[in-house]
Design a protein around this motif. Sequence first.
Motif, PDB file in Angstrom:
ATOM      1  N   VAL A   1      54.256  42.259  44.682  1.00  0.00           N
ATOM      2  CA  VAL A   1      55.250  41.626  45.904  1.00  0.00           C
ATOM      3  C   VAL A   1      54.878  40.188  46.095  1.00  0.00           C
ATOM      4  O   VAL A   1      53.866  39.931  46.302  1.00  0.00           O
ATOM      5  CB  VAL A   1      55.381  42.719  47.039  1.00  0.00           C
ATOM      6  N   VAL A   2      55.850  39.387  46.110  1.00  0.00           N
ATOM      7  CA  VAL A   2      55.465  38.188  46.769  1.00  0.00           C
ATOM      8  C   VAL A   2      56.238  38.044  48.206  1.00  0.00           C
ATOM      9  O   VAL A   2      57.692  38.153  47.993  1.00  0.00           O
ATOM     10  CB  VAL A   2      56.142  36.939  45.656  1.00  0.00           C
ATOM     11  N   THR A   3      55.836  37.999  49.069  1.00  0.00           N
ATOM     12  CA  THR A   3      56.472  37.867  50.462  1.00  0.00           C
ATOM     13  C   THR A   3      57.026  36.679  50.727  1.00  0.00           C
ATOM     14  O   THR A   3      57.074  35.552  50.062  1.00  0.00           O
ATOM     15  CB  THR A   3      55.138  38.129  51.564  1.00  0.00           C
ATOM     16  N   ASP A   4      57.900  36.801  51.886  1.00  0.00           N
ATOM     17  CA  ASP A   4      58.648  35.354  52.285  1.00  0.00           C
ATOM     18  C   ASP A   4      57.812  34.252  52.831  1.00  0.00           C
ATOM     19  O   ASP A   4      58.479  33.382  53.135  1.00  0.00           O
ATOM     20  CB  ASP A   4      59.822  35.895  53.526  1.00  0.00           C
ATOM     21  N   ARG A   5      56.301  34.444  52.831  1.00  0.00           N
ATOM     22  CA  ARG A   5      55.503  33.545  53.163  1.00  0.00           C
ATOM     23  C   ARG A   5      54.977  33.040  51.609  1.00  0.00           C
ATOM     24  O   ARG A   5      53.873  32.209  51.525  1.00  0.00           O
ATOM     25  CB  ARG A   5      54.306  34.020  54.107  1.00  0.00           C
ATOM     26  N   GLY A   6      55.182  33.557  50.700  1.00  0.00           N
ATOM     27  CA  GLY A   6      54.406  33.373  49.430  1.00  0.00           C
ATOM     28  C   GLY A   6      53.239  33.743  49.387  1.00  0.00           C
ATOM     29  O   GLY A   6      52.295  33.308  48.320  1.00  0.00           O
TER      30      GLY A   6
ATOM     31  N   ARG B   1      50.901  44.326  47.586  1.00  0.00           N
ATOM     32  CA  ARG B   1      51.142  45.697  46.727  1.00  0.00           C
ATOM     33  C   ARG B   1      51.043  45.487  45.281  1.00  0.00           C
ATOM     34  O   ARG B   1      52.369  45.257  44.682  1.00  0.00           O
ATOM     35  CB  ARG B   1      52.541  46.279  47.270  1.00  0.00           C
ATOM     36  N   ILE B   2      50.003  45.263  44.602  1.00  0.00           N
ATOM     37  CA  ILE B   2      49.862  45.142  43.219  1.00  0.00           C
ATOM     38  C   ILE B   2      49.843  46.423  42.583  1.00  0.00           C
ATOM     39  O   ILE B   2      48.919  47.271  43.060  1.00  0.00           O
ATOM     40  CB  ILE B   2      48.620  44.375  42.760  1.00  0.00           C
ATOM     41  N   ASN B   3      50.716  46.749  41.595  1.00  0.00           N
ATOM     42  CA  ASN B   3      50.878  48.156  40.936  1.00  0.00           C
ATOM     43  C   ASN B   3      50.632  48.000  39.674  1.00  0.00           C
ATOM     44  O   ASN B   3      51.515  47.211  38.902  1.00  0.00           O
ATOM     45  CB  ASN B   3      52.061  48.731  41.549  1.00  0.00           C
ATOM     46  N   ILE B   4      49.636  48.543  39.084  1.00  0.00           N
ATOM     47  CA  ILE B   4      49.351  48.607  37.506  1.00  0.00           C
ATOM     48  C   ILE B   4      50.222  49.881  37.369  1.00  0.00           C
ATOM     49  O   ILE B   4      50.074  50.900  37.090  1.00  0.00           O
ATOM     50  CB  ILE B   4      47.937  48.835  37.267  1.00  0.00           C
ATOM     51  N   VAL B   5      51.352  49.661  36.410  1.00  0.00           N
ATOM     52  CA  VAL B   5      52.513  50.455  35.787  1.00  0.00           C
ATOM     53  C   VAL B   5      51.815  50.829  34.677  1.00  0.00           C
ATOM     54  O   VAL B   5      51.772  52.405  34.594  1.00  0.00           O
ATOM     55  CB  VAL B   5      53.810  49.832  35.673  1.00  0.00           C
TER      56      VAL B   5
ATOM     57  N   PHE C   1      42.888  41.673  36.323  1.00  0.00           N
ATOM     58  CA  PHE C   1      44.417  41.042  36.695  1.00  0.00           C
ATOM     59  C   PHE C   1      44.711  41.190  38.246  1.00  0.00           C
ATOM     60  O   PHE C   1      45.040  40.079  38.710  1.00  0.00           O
ATOM     61  CB  PHE C   1      45.504  42.234  36.031  1.00  0.00           C
ATOM     62  N   ILE C   2      44.184  42.445  39.011  1.00  0.00           N
ATOM     63  CA  ILE C   2      44.353  42.438  40.298  1.00  0.00           C
ATOM     64  C   ILE C   2      43.672  41.289  41.037  1.00  0.00           C
ATOM     65  O   ILE C   2      44.147  40.479  41.792  1.00  0.00           O
ATOM     66  CB  ILE C   2      43.999  43.725  40.638  1.00  0.00           C
ATOM     67  N   ARG C   3      42.628  40.953  40.566  1.00  0.00           N
ATOM     68  CA  ARG C   3      41.661  39.964  41.121  1.00  0.00           C
ATOM     69  C   ARG C   3      42.279  38.742  41.046  1.00  0.00           C
ATOM     70  O   ARG C   3      42.346  37.896  41.836  1.00  0.00           O
ATOM     71  CB  ARG C   3      40.398  39.996  40.525  1.00  0.00           C
ATOM     72  N   GLN C   4      42.876  38.368  39.829  1.00  0.00           N
ATOM     73  CA  GLN C   4      43.360  37.141  39.620  1.00  0.00           C
ATOM     74  C   GLN C   4      44.916  36.918  40.254  1.00  0.00           C
ATOM     75  O   GLN C   4      44.979  35.867  40.584  1.00  0.00           O
ATOM     76  CB  GLN C   4      43.726  36.827  38.022  1.00  0.00           C
ATOM     77  N   ILE C   5      45.443  37.977  40.372  1.00  0.00           N
ATOM     78  CA  ILE C   5      46.784  37.749  40.990  1.00  0.00           C
ATOM     79  C   ILE C   5      46.612  37.609  42.539  1.00  0.00           C
ATOM     80  O   ILE C   5      47.293  36.945  43.051  1.00  0.00           O
ATOM     81  CB  ILE C   5      47.826  39.172  40.646  1.00  0.00           C
ATOM     82  N   GLN C   6      45.616  38.550  43.157  1.00  0.00           N
ATOM     83  CA  GLN C   6      45.100  38.179  44.526  1.00  0.00           C
ATOM     84  C   GLN C   6      44.717  36.815  44.950  1.00  0.00           C
ATOM     85  O   GLN C   6      45.168  36.385  45.826  1.00  0.00           O
ATOM     86  CB  GLN C   6      44.039  39.300  44.997  1.00  0.00           C
ATOM     87  N   LYS C   7      44.265  36.113  44.049  1.00  0.00           N
ATOM     88  CA  LYS C   7      43.662  34.700  44.164  1.00  0.00           C
ATOM     89  C   LYS C   7      44.813  33.890  44.386  1.00  0.00           C
ATOM     90  O   LYS C   7      44.729  32.666  44.928  1.00  0.00           O
ATOM     91  CB  LYS C   7      42.669  34.307  43.031  1.00  0.00           C
ATOM     92  N   THR C   8      46.074  34.280  43.922  1.00  0.00           N
ATOM     93  CA  THR C   8      47.001  33.296  44.026  1.00  0.00           C
ATOM     94  C   THR C   8      48.101  33.565  45.063  1.00  0.00           C
ATOM     95  O   THR C   8      48.902  32.644  45.328  1.00  0.00           O
ATOM     96  CB  THR C   8      48.215  33.481  42.675  1.00  0.00           C
ATOM     97  N   SER C   9      47.376  34.313  46.071  1.00  0.00           N
ATOM     98  CA  SER C   9      48.181  34.506  47.276  1.00  0.00           C
ATOM     99  C   SER C   9      48.169  33.313  48.162  1.00  0.00           C
ATOM    100  O   SER C   9      47.211  32.536  48.348  1.00  0.00           O
ATOM    101  CB  SER C   9      47.413  35.754  48.163  1.00  0.00           C
ATOM    102  N   GLY C  10      49.558  32.921  48.463  1.00  0.00           N
ATOM    103  CA  GLY C  10      49.621  31.674  49.169  1.00  0.00           C
ATOM    104  C   GLY C  10      50.143  30.610  48.642  1.00  0.00           C
ATOM    105  O   GLY C  10      50.415  29.448  48.766  1.00  0.00           O
TER     106      GLY C  10
END
Length: 221
Positions: A150-155, A159-163, A174-183
Amino acid sequence: MQKTWIRTSIEHLSAPQEEPNTYYGRYTFTKEKLLMGSSAAWNGSIYYWSFNDPVLTIGNSSYIVEELTDTSLVFYEVNRSPYRFVSETVYSERQRPDTTAGFNGHTLYVANRYLTPRYKKEQSLYNMIFGKLYAVYPVKHAATFLAKFVVTDRGEIERINIVNGIAEEHSNEFIRQIQKTSGDWNPAKIGNMPVYSEVTFEIVYQDALNPKVGTLSGQVR
């Protein structure tokens, strides 16, 4: 010129007709750079550009601009088929946004080529993620990795979900790298209102050296 354009059709010189564009192509003209993308949520290639009416220069190639308005752009190479674009604002209105269940009290929209958040940085998010994953866990067999976030309205990322995972190390990276892009995201917008959206990220490994590119849900290739 300095806005985001989406390619909509290709007009063939050999026949008086146009074919609708089924391959997503996005051109974002900044002051000096053209950011091109075949995925709605991140860039692919970067070129320098200039415009001396009617000549548009992109990298080492030159084009003739046939039409340029607030909402439409048409250009072509000499003796080649013209490419037609509409502004991303107009393009985004062509499909009604889909929603999933709410998230933390907010309506959650499905990210696709019409409604999407966008990674702010110029480099390709897909290439960056794929490189990091390969360094930690080089996939040596045909497999599909599928995740949603999920990308929030603040960017920000939530909720990262490995399907569909391939290996624990691969998923954790993957989770670590995506979390680093928050903001580092511009949120999806409806009109001028930022909204929550859910992005689907997929890598289809045909083999260890020839993976397909990451895609967004709803993207036509």
